[in-house]
Enzyme design. Structure first.
Site, mmCIF file in Angstrom:
data_model
loop_
_atom_site.group_PDB
_atom_site.id
_atom_site.type_symbol
_atom_site.label_atom_id
_atom_site.label_comp_id
_atom_site.label_asym_id
_atom_site.label_seq_id
_atom_site.Cartn_x
_atom_site.Cartn_y
_atom_site.Cartn_z
ATOM 1 N N HIS A 1 -35.952 36.176 27.311
ATOM 2 C CA HIS A 1 -37.366 36.281 26.929
ATOM 3 C C HIS A 1 -38.267 35.985 28.133
ATOM 4 O O HIS A 1 -39.261 36.669 28.351
ATOM 5 C CB HIS A 1 -37.697 35.266 25.822
ATOM 6 N N LYS B 1 -33.486 37.783 9.783
ATOM 7 C CA LYS B 1 -32.782 36.760 10.575
ATOM 8 C C LYS B 1 -33.101 35.373 10.055
ATOM 9 O O LYS B 1 -34.286 35.018 9.948
ATOM 10 C CB LYS B 1 -33.268 36.809 12.032
ATOM 11 N N ARG C 1 -32.045 45.216 25.890
ATOM 12 C CA ARG C 1 -30.904 44.684 26.633
ATOM 13 C C ARG C 1 -29.835 45.754 26.813
ATOM 14 O O ARG C 1 -29.322 45.959 27.892
ATOM 15 C CB ARG C 1 -30.308 43.479 25.899
ATOM 16 N N SER D 1 -30.618 34.721 21.427
ATOM 17 C CA SER D 1 -30.886 33.392 20.867
ATOM 18 C C SER D 1 -29.732 32.963 19.964
ATOM 19 O O SER D 1 -29.358 31.787 19.943
ATOM 20 C CB SER D 1 -32.180 33.413 20.053
HETATM 21 O O1 PNS Z 1 -36.809 38.952 18.186
HETATM 22 P P1 PNS Z 1 -36.662 39.884 17.005
HETATM 23 O O2 PNS Z 1 -36.145 39.129 15.791
HETATM 24 O O3 PNS Z 1 -35.818 41.087 17.317
HETATM 25 O O4 PNS Z 1 -38.134 40.428 16.671
HETATM 26 C C1 PNS Z 1 -38.370 41.265 15.570
HETATM 27 C C2 PNS Z 1 -39.828 41.112 15.135
HETATM 28 C C3 PNS Z 1 -40.124 39.677 14.752
HETATM 29 C C4 PNS Z 1 -40.738 41.538 16.273
HETATM 30 C C5 PNS Z 1 -40.055 42.059 13.905
HETATM 31 O O5 PNS Z 1 -39.201 41.697 12.857
HETATM 32 C C6 PNS Z 1 -41.519 42.037 13.442
HETATM 33 O O6 PNS Z 1 -42.342 42.751 14.000
HETATM 34 N N1 PNS Z 1 -41.810 41.205 12.431
HETATM 35 C C7 PNS Z 1 -43.153 41.104 11.878
HETATM 36 C C8 PNS Z 1 -43.225 41.847 10.528
HETATM 37 C C9 PNS Z 1 -43.410 43.338 10.761
HETATM 38 O O7 PNS Z 1 -44.409 43.800 11.255
HETATM 39 N N2 PNS Z 1 -42.354 44.119 10.390
HETATM 40 C C10 PNS Z 1 -42.351 45.551 10.526
HETATM 41 C C11 PNS Z 1 -41.835 45.997 11.864
HETATM 42 S S1 PNS Z 1 -41.861 47.766 11.958
#
Ligand code: PNS
Length: 163
Positions: free
Chosen positions: A17, A41, A92, A130
């Protein structure tokens, strides 16, 4: 002024990150690192803890144009509210691509001006996640190669399973 948002779970922050934060902060006038909820998650750290860790890392690196914030709703609503220009994501490996591609498409469908820009991780960080860090720390392993020094003790203490 170009405003970018780097959303993620950051549960907890890793060198992977930090690499993206540091590179994106040089590409845009301002970068918001947004601790967000990923319903797929399970999280180990509270939103406040994740923000605190990110604050420490950003301060230690003197990244003065980086703001830390959190959002418990849709990313696109936050993006619109802040009148942001770009969503930044880290890639990644090719295995990240399909999921990230879907999210970028969905976000653009929800808001046509939501451009997603991908930064590819440097090779040392391509395997880093993570969840891997959490698993190693839980069983007493050394995570000093994976998380910044300024948050190493806090993450290690918090994750160690008391035996
Ligand atoms: O680090 P991650 O878990 O891969 O991040 C994913 C994250 C948190 C960016 C994604 O789940 C997200 O945007 N969550 C907020 C809710 C949302 O907008 N969901 C629709 C995404 S199209």
């Amino acid at each position: 002024m170009k405003l970018a948002i780097y959303p993620g779970s950051f549960d907890p922050v890793t060198f992977g990150h930090l690499e993206i934060i540091s590179r994106a902060s040089k590409l845009f006038d301002k970068l918001i690192v947004l601790v967000s909820v990923n319903p797929n998650k399970p999280s180990s750290f509270s939103i406040e803890e994740r923000k605190e860790l990110l604050h420490k890392v950003v301060e230690a690196e003197k990244l003065n144009n980086v703001e830390i914030d959190s959002n418990d709703g849709l990313l696109i609503d936050y993006f619109t509210k802040r009148n942001a220009d770009v969503i930044v994501k880290g890639l990644r490996a090719i295995s990240d691509f399909e999921y990230e591609f879907q999210m970028a498409q969905a976000n653009r469908r929800l808001c046509y001006k939501a451009e997603t820009i991908f930064l590819t991780a440097k090779s040392e960080n391509t395997y880093l996640s993570s969840s891997m860090v959490k698993q190693i720390a839980m069983f007493g392993g050394d995570i000093s190669d994976f998380v910044p020094e300024c948050v190493l003790n806090q993450i290690t203490e918090r994750l160690r399973i008391k035996q």
